[in-house]
Design a protein around this motif. Sequence first.
Motif: not given
Length: 321
Positions: A204-207, A214-220, A224-233, A259-267
């Motif tokens: 969630r934090g990464h996207i 990539d903005p289009a990847f983040a939007t995609l 399926n991952c709401p911004a609010a913590s605890g929602s769709g975790d 287009r790495g899904l996790l922050h640790s991936d893109q690092e």
Amino acid sequence: MASCFRALHCLLALSFLSSTAYGGQLTPTFYALSCPTLELIVRTTMMKAINADRRMGASLLRLFFHDCFVQGCDGSILLDDTGTFVGEKTAGPNANSIRGYDVIDQIKANVEAVCPGVVSCADIVALAARDGTVLLGGPTWAVPLGRRDSTTASLSQANSDIPAPTSNLSSLITKFGNKGLTADEMTALSGAHTIGFAHCEDFRGHIYNDTDIDPAFATLRQGNCPAASGSGDTNLEPLDLKTPYVFDKDYYPNLLGKRGLLHSDQELFNGGSQDALVQQYSTIPALFFSDFAAAMIKMGNISPLTGSAGQIRANCRVVNK
């Protein structure tokens, strides 16, 4: 030319490791006499498991990784909590996340029916991780065997030693280095994320907050991952959008495209020390496969229990009485 030489060097090193006792302790032929059908039993059971659920290959690969990073590759992650014993299953990186315990139970039961009291749960996890990789199209390697099972576990180490999906490159290098693995081996092992899925709470934090995406990847992925913590975790998204059930090199071109899904991936591809290797893996799949196999062998040799240490558990979930 340098890349070709490096790939050849890795393949030769892998061949050497596959035919000798690794580190003078483990050897691929450990059960050649005591349980000669072991690898056939594991492979057959894994085929059934993956035919029923293709995610299971990635799940058991991750199970092996999380086991080895806590006390070494000793099967400690398999131990259930009891009234007097706290295991690792409820640790932050494992709770409601690690899967495949039932598959390990089934493999163990099938092995015990043929070779009772001989094969450790720790070795079964190592073999299952290799077979899950192969059955999804990845490289094979001769698994050094001879591990014994721990009678202890460490919830605190599971919480502290397993790298978090929010880790930066420096932290990742340190966490892997603490286990005797180099930064390049870390980058090769991270390629396991070419298969499998992650929970919304882990990316969630990464996207939503990071700029190295990539903005289009983040939007995609936000769909399926709401911004609010605890929602769709626990909502799942594939770590590799293109081929989440195929072990290939596509993880690395994803990083090149931010287009790495996790922050640790893109690092791993963010202007740091691993950029060049990520670029190599993205275009030379044979190099990635050989490096991954060699790194898996090395990871599997993190602090194994051998000789008279530990035990051969009859039930992977509990210590022998």
